[in-house]
Design a protein around this motif. Structure first.
Motif, PDB file in Angstrom:
ATOM      1  N   HIS A  76       0.442  -1.191  -0.153  1.00 58.38           N
ATOM      2  CA  HIS A  76      -0.486  -0.362   0.282  1.00 58.38           C
ATOM      3  C   HIS A  76       0.991   1.153  -0.170  1.00 58.38           C
ATOM      4  N   GLY A  77       0.470   2.335  -0.490  1.00 61.84           N
ATOM      5  CA  GLY A  77       1.402   3.694  -0.891  1.00 61.84           C
ATOM      6  C   GLY A  77       0.494   4.645  -1.411  1.00 61.84           C
ATOM      7  N   PHE A  78       1.275   5.645  -0.980  1.00 62.13           N
ATOM      8  CA  PHE A  78       0.771   6.686  -1.081  1.00 62.13           C
ATOM      9  C   PHE A  78       1.243   7.561  -2.505  1.00 62.13           C
ATOM     10  N   HIS A  79       1.517   7.036  -3.809  1.00 62.90           N
ATOM     11  CA  HIS A  79       2.063   7.707  -4.870  1.00 62.90           C
ATOM     12  C   HIS A  79       1.568   7.316  -5.861  1.00 62.90           C
ATOM     13  N   GLY A  80       1.771   8.593  -6.600  1.00 63.36           N
ATOM     14  CA  GLY A  80       0.694   9.251  -7.232  1.00 63.36           C
ATOM     15  C   GLY A  80       1.110  11.118  -8.139  1.00 63.36           C
ATOM     16  N   LEU A  81      -0.196  11.072  -8.629  1.00 64.34           N
ATOM     17  CA  LEU A  81       0.579  12.479  -8.879  1.00 64.34           C
ATOM     18  C   LEU A  81      -0.563  13.395  -8.607  1.00 64.34           C
ATOM     19  N   PHE A  82      -1.829  12.850  -8.981  1.00 64.13           N
ATOM     20  CA  PHE A  82      -2.894  13.484  -8.188  1.00 64.13           C
ATOM     21  C   PHE A  82      -3.134  12.805  -6.846  1.00 64.13           C
ATOM     22  N   SER A  83      -3.451  14.498  -6.392  1.00 63.78           N
ATOM     23  CA  SER A  83      -3.870  14.799  -4.746  1.00 63.78           C
ATOM     24  C   SER A  83      -4.724  13.038  -3.913  1.00 63.78           C
ATOM     25  N   GLU A  84      -5.728  12.612  -4.974  1.00 64.88           N
ATOM     26  CA  GLU A  84      -5.831  11.856  -4.108  1.00 64.88           C
ATOM     27  C   GLU A  84      -5.441  10.752  -3.520  1.00 64.88           C
ATOM     28  N   GLU A  85      -4.479  10.444  -5.015  1.00 59.80           N
ATOM     29  CA  GLU A  85      -3.710   8.882  -4.530  1.00 59.80           C
ATOM     30  C   GLU A  85      -2.761   9.556  -3.415  1.00 59.80           C
ATOM     31  N   LYS A  86      -2.089  10.854  -3.435  1.00 64.98           N
ATOM     32  CA  LYS A  86      -1.450  10.876  -2.365  1.00 64.98           C
ATOM     33  C   LYS A  86      -1.833  11.268  -1.225  1.00 64.98           C
ATOM     34  N   THR A  87      -3.274  11.637  -0.775  1.00 62.71           N
ATOM     35  CA  THR A  87      -4.484  10.950   0.694  1.00 62.71           C
ATOM     36  C   THR A  87      -4.859   9.726   0.587  1.00 62.71           C
ATOM     37  N   LEU A  88      -5.220   9.394  -0.244  1.00 61.05           N
ATOM     38  CA  LEU A  88      -5.866   7.713  -0.109  1.00 61.05           C
ATOM     39  C   LEU A  88      -5.463   6.781  -0.108  1.00 61.05           C
ATOM     40  N   GLY A  89      -4.326   6.775  -1.457  1.00 60.22           N
ATOM     41  CA  GLY A  89      -3.200   5.775  -1.025  1.00 60.22           C
ATOM     42  C   GLY A  89      -3.566   4.703  -2.371  1.00 60.22           C
ATOM     43  N   LEU A 103       6.221   8.943  -9.659  1.00 62.83           N
ATOM     44  CA  LEU A 103       6.618   8.959  -9.638  1.00 62.83           C
ATOM     45  C   LEU A 103       6.779   6.653 -10.038  1.00 62.83           C
ATOM     46  N   VAL A 104       5.893   6.153 -10.584  1.00 63.08           N
ATOM     47  CA  VAL A 104       6.099   4.577 -10.097  1.00 63.08           C
ATOM     48  C   VAL A 104       7.740   4.137 -10.426  1.00 63.08           C
ATOM     49  N   GLU A 105       8.531   4.731 -11.084  1.00 63.01           N
ATOM     50  CA  GLU A 105       9.481   4.940 -11.760  1.00 63.01           C
ATOM     51  C   GLU A 105      10.577   4.521 -10.093  1.00 63.01           C
ATOM     52  N   THR A 106      10.466   6.093  -9.162  1.00 61.96           N
ATOM     53  CA  THR A 106      10.854   6.340  -8.308  1.00 61.96           C
ATOM     54  C   THR A 106      10.780   5.526  -7.785  1.00 61.96           C
ATOM     55  N   LEU A 127      -7.734  -1.885 -17.837  1.00 66.11           N
ATOM     56  CA  LEU A 127      -7.120  -2.593 -17.832  1.00 66.11           C
ATOM     57  C   LEU A 127      -6.540  -4.081 -16.399  1.00 66.11           C
ATOM     58  N   ASP A 128      -6.250  -4.161 -16.871  1.00 66.92           N
ATOM     59  CA  ASP A 128      -5.902  -4.728 -15.295  1.00 66.92           C
ATOM     60  C   ASP A 128      -4.608  -3.856 -14.998  1.00 66.92           C
ATOM     61  N   ASN A 129      -3.152  -3.902 -15.464  1.00 68.09           N
ATOM     62  CA  ASN A 129      -2.406  -3.030 -14.561  1.00 68.09           C
ATOM     63  C   ASN A 129      -1.557  -2.046 -15.465  1.00 68.09           C
ATOM     64  N   VAL A 130      -1.045  -1.079 -14.612  1.00 65.42           N
ATOM     65  CA  VAL A 130       0.054  -0.542 -15.476  1.00 65.42           C
ATOM     66  C   VAL A 130       1.313  -0.430 -14.498  1.00 65.42           C
ATOM     67  N   GLY A 131       2.412  -0.407 -15.021  1.00 61.23           N
ATOM     68  CA  GLY A 131       3.333  -0.036 -14.496  1.00 61.23           C
ATOM     69  C   GLY A 131       4.835   0.476 -15.129  1.00 61.23           C
ATOM     70  N   VAL A 132       5.965  -0.071 -14.699  1.00 60.96           N
ATOM     71  CA  VAL A 132       6.808  -0.045 -14.534  1.00 60.96           C
ATOM     72  C   VAL A 132       8.154  -0.963 -14.410  1.00 60.96           C
ATOM     73  N   GLU A 133       9.134  -1.330 -15.438  1.00 61.02           N
ATOM     74  CA  GLU A 133      10.144  -2.187 -14.875  1.00 61.02           C
ATOM     75  C   GLU A 133      11.639  -1.692 -14.789  1.00 61.02           C
ATOM     76  N   ILE A 134      12.434  -1.945 -14.272  1.00 62.74           N
ATOM     77  CA  ILE A 134      13.382  -1.724 -14.356  1.00 62.74           C
ATOM     78  C   ILE A 134      14.390  -2.778 -14.177  1.00 62.74           C
ATOM     79  N   THR A 135      15.859  -2.323 -14.514  1.00 67.97           N
ATOM     80  CA  THR A 135      16.622  -3.899 -14.440  1.00 67.97           C
ATOM     81  C   THR A 135      18.238  -2.656 -13.775  1.00 67.97           C
ATOM     82  N   LEU A 136      18.579  -3.045 -13.139  1.00 71.68           N
ATOM     83  CA  LEU A 136      19.687  -2.869 -12.172  1.00 71.68           C
ATOM     84  C   LEU A 136      21.124  -3.886 -12.282  1.00 71.68           C
ATOM     85  N   GLU A 137      22.528  -3.361 -12.797  1.00 76.98           N
ATOM     86  CA  GLU A 137      23.325  -4.583 -12.420  1.00 76.98           C
ATOM     87  C   GLU A 137      24.408  -4.156 -12.158  1.00 76.98           C
ATOM     88  N   ARG A 138      25.268  -4.641 -11.573  1.00 74.55           N
ATOM     89  CA  ARG A 138      26.546  -3.787 -10.847  1.00 74.55           C
ATOM     90  C   ARG A 138      27.199  -3.647 -12.290  1.00 74.55           C
TER      91      ARG A 138
END
Length: 127
Positions: free
Chosen positions: A15-28, A73-76, A110-121
């Motif tokens: 559960h998180g309060f992430h997003g650009l809109f105030s409702e997302e930050k208030t309600l999570g 952003l979910v990227e963050t 839709l079912d989901n939106v999102g991001v995927e990142i890969t980090l390598e040493r």
């Protein structure tokens, strides 16, 4: 003999309060995280937890990072989780973090939106 070792967590509900809109930050809202780690070893694995990547601790890390937000952003969120894994688990050679947002405030079905990142040493420099 070539060996690949992966440690993974799938569909971790956060559960998180992430997003650009105030409702997302208030309600999570609920987010889902997948974390996949490729492990680098010079020796065969032992049967001791000290020589493993603890997937319970991966879950704790993702939860704690999400709670440290909110992020616009979910990227963050994905980036911070990835860096947290690399900083806390030295056996991890690379990490893939996927964040899904099932209730994104967009006007499409839709079912989901999102991001995927890969980090390598970075590979050690020769010489």
């Amino acid at each position: 003999m070539r060996r690949t070792e992966r440690v993974f967590v799938e569909n971790l509900g956060i559960h998180g309060f992430h997003g650009l809109f105030s409702e997302e930050k208030t309600l999570g809202q609920k987010f889902y995280a997948d974390i996949e780690c490729l492990i680098a070893r010079t020796e065969p694995p032992s049967d001791a937890m000290k020589d493993a990547v603890d997937y319970g601790k991966l879950c704790d890390l993702a939860h704690d990072i999400s709670a440290s937000g909110p992020f616009n952003l979910v990227e963050t969120l994905a980036e911070r989780i990835g860096h947290g894994v690399m900083e806390n688990f030295p056996l991890v050679k690379s990490v893939r973090v996927r964040i899904r947002k099932p209730k994104a405030p967009i006007r499409h079905f839709l079912d989901n939106v999102g991001v995927e990142i890969t980090l390598e040493r970075d590979a050690p420099s020769p010489g």
